[in-house]
Design a protein around this motif. Structure first.
Motif, PDB file in Angstrom:
ATOM      1  N   GLN A  95       0.860  -1.180   0.000  1.00 41.22           N
ATOM      2  CA  GLN A  95       0.000   0.000   0.000  1.00 41.22           C
ATOM      3  C   GLN A  95       0.898   1.234   0.000  1.00 41.22           C
ATOM      4  OE1 GLN A  95      -2.694   0.342   3.316  1.00 41.22           O
ATOM      5  NE2 GLN A  95      -3.548   2.274   2.597  1.00 41.22           N
ATOM      6  N   GLN A 130       0.935   1.796  -5.923  1.00 41.29           N
ATOM      7  CA  GLN A 130      -0.025   2.289  -4.939  1.00 41.29           C
ATOM      8  C   GLN A 130      -0.643   1.107  -4.180  1.00 41.29           C
ATOM      9  OE1 GLN A 130      -0.774   5.457  -3.996  1.00 41.29           O
ATOM     10  NE2 GLN A 130      -2.007   4.448  -2.415  1.00 41.29           N
ATOM     11  N   TRP A 131      -1.109   0.120  -4.956  1.00 40.81           N
ATOM     12  CA  TRP A 131      -1.687  -1.077  -4.353  1.00 40.81           C
ATOM     13  C   TRP A 131      -1.117  -2.310  -5.060  1.00 40.81           C
ATOM     14  CZ3 TRP A 131      -4.574  -0.209  -0.167  1.00 40.81           C
ATOM     15  CH2 TRP A 131      -5.264   0.982  -0.057  1.00 40.81           C
ATOM     16  N   VAL A 133      -2.116  -6.379  -4.845  1.00 35.27           N
ATOM     17  CA  VAL A 133      -3.073  -7.303  -4.214  1.00 35.27           C
ATOM     18  C   VAL A 133      -2.773  -8.721  -4.703  1.00 35.27           C
ATOM     19  CG1 VAL A 133      -5.510  -7.900  -3.945  1.00 35.27           C
ATOM     20  CG2 VAL A 133      -4.838  -5.499  -4.154  1.00 35.27           C
ATOM     21  N   ILE A 143      -1.409  -1.842  -8.959  1.00 32.65           N
ATOM     22  CA  ILE A 143      -2.011  -0.584  -9.393  1.00 32.65           C
ATOM     23  C   ILE A 143      -0.970   0.510  -9.110  1.00 32.65           C
ATOM     24  CG2 ILE A 143      -3.894   1.060  -9.027  1.00 32.65           C
ATOM     25  CD1 ILE A 143      -5.550  -1.457  -8.113  1.00 32.65           C
ATOM     26  N   LYS A 144      -0.530   1.163 -10.170  1.00 29.53           N
ATOM     27  CA  LYS A 144       0.546   2.148 -10.004  1.00 29.53           C
ATOM     28  C   LYS A 144       0.020   3.457  -9.413  1.00 29.53           C
ATOM     29  CE  LYS A 144       3.540   2.410 -13.486  1.00 29.53           C
ATOM     30  NZ  LYS A 144       4.005   2.418 -14.867  1.00 29.53           N
ATOM     31  N   LYS A 145       0.938   4.147  -8.783  1.00 32.79           N
ATOM     32  CA  LYS A 145       0.577   5.484  -8.290  1.00 32.79           C
ATOM     33  C   LYS A 145       0.235   6.352  -9.496  1.00 32.79           C
ATOM     34  CE  LYS A 145       3.443   5.441  -4.136  1.00 32.79           C
ATOM     35  NZ  LYS A 145       4.698   5.869  -3.526  1.00 32.79           N
ATOM     36  N   GLN A 146      -0.680   7.254  -9.310  1.00 32.74           N
ATOM     37  CA  GLN A 146      -1.139   8.040 -10.460  1.00 32.74           C
ATOM     38  C   GLN A 146      -0.065   8.985 -10.976  1.00 32.74           C
ATOM     39  OE1 GLN A 146      -4.896   9.758  -9.432  1.00 32.74           O
ATOM     40  NE2 GLN A 146      -5.992   7.949 -10.171  1.00 32.74           N
TER      41      GLN A 146
END
Lengths: 148, 175
Positions: A95, A130-131, A133, A143-146
């Motif tokens: 996270q 970013q995440w 899972v 999920i990459k950081k924006q």
């Protein structure tokens, strides 16, 4: 009759075994895992049909496993409360660029494994994630950081 | 800028693993149970390591070397050894029907002089065994895959109609 019972036993045993060994082992298919899979298939076949070479025997064995798989799949779809038991649940392992050690340890995933999985998705640094899972299949979704 | 929590991810449940307190103990119990079964296998609980059972008298000694635990489909050997302490004129080996029930009897070596049924049991006439000599009979079996359960597999040694010795045993066949 015997083959149907054997089919049920083998299916339940394999299902419990797969849930028991954990998702880390399920996600990877290294050359050794592939060999193991073939050996496992052969061992299962011996116990399932033994010396029965008949088409009827093959039909009963395959049919039993197919129907049980359908039953499990339907139960999974129809009864959401059964899903954690039958399929497991996803686990958050990163996270905001920080690995969650407790969850990684639980699934026997090292930081190196995590970094390798990230590289497969063209992510060079875990900091950029970013995440992450770990899905019920054992695969890790990132999920990459924006802003990265 | 932080990204929202992905859909269907509940941080309490999927990050903090709330409500999953039992999953690890259950997994450990299942691993322990599976390991226990493997250890039982190593300890010959599921066969097919042979045991030696003997019965002794002033006239003869009988030794049976055969596994007591079997599994469907396996091949195994049973060896019967008769040690004659006195001359035995008409040695007969009597096996309870459990020896042949749902099992293929592939070979009997050496071939007995006669074989048949005596009150439902299988008898093998081995002939004369001089004093101090040994007679060995080998029987080779294969267990039928559907043969599951426990049954008596007794062995008795006769000289003519005189019962000299008996060994009481059972065989257990696992699926």
């Amino acid at each position: 009759m015997d083959i149907v019972f054997r089919g049920i036993f083998v299916f339940v045993f394999l299902y419990v075994l797969m849930r028991m060994i954990g998702r880390r082992e399920l996600s990877s298919l290294e050359p050794f895992d592939l060999i193991l899979l073939i050996v496992l298939g052969d061992a299962v076949q011996q116990g399932l049909t033994q010396d029965d070479y008949s088409l009827t025997g093959a039909f009963l064995a395959i049919g039993t496993i197919a129907v049980l798989q359908l039953v499990v799949s339907y139960a999974n779809f129809r009864f959401p409360k059964l899903r954690p038991v039958l399929d497991g649940e996803p686990i958050v392992v990163v996270q905001d660029g920080k690995p969650i050690e407790k969850n990684l340890r639980r699934e026997r995933v090292t930081i190196e494994d995590l970094a390798a999985a990230a590289r497969k998705q063209s992510i060079a640094k875990i900091d950029d994630v970013q995440w992450a899972v770990m899905e019920t299949s054992g695969a890790i979704s990132f999920i990459k950081k924006q802003d990265s | 800028m932080a990204v929202d929590v992905p859909d269907f991810i509940d941080l309490e449940r999927h990050r903090e693993l709330a409500g999953r307190g039992l999953s690890q103990p259950i997994r450990r119990v299942l691993i322990a149970l599976t390991s226990a079964v493997l250890i039982l296998g190593l300890l010959n609980v599921f066969g097919q390591r042979p045991d030696t059972l003997t019965a002794d008298s002033a006239k003869a000694k009988l030794e049976v070397y055969a596994p007591a635990h079997l599994r469907g489909g396996i091949l195994y050997e049973a060896r019967f050894t008769v040690f004659a302490r006195r001359k035995l004129n008409h040695v007969v080996l009597l096996l309870s029907p459990g020896w042949a029930e749902s099992q293929q009897m592939n070979t009997i070596e050496p071939s007995p002089a006669a074989q048949g049924s005596r009150d439902g049991d299988l008898y093998f006439t081995l002939g004369t065994v001089p004093k101090g000599q040994v007679y060995r009979l080998f029987l080779e079996f294969q267990v039928n895959p559907t043969n599951v359960g426990r049954r008596r597999a007794d062995v008795a040694l006769y000289d003519g109609n005189t019962r000299l010795l008996a060994i009481h045993r059972t065989i257990t066949v696992y699926p």
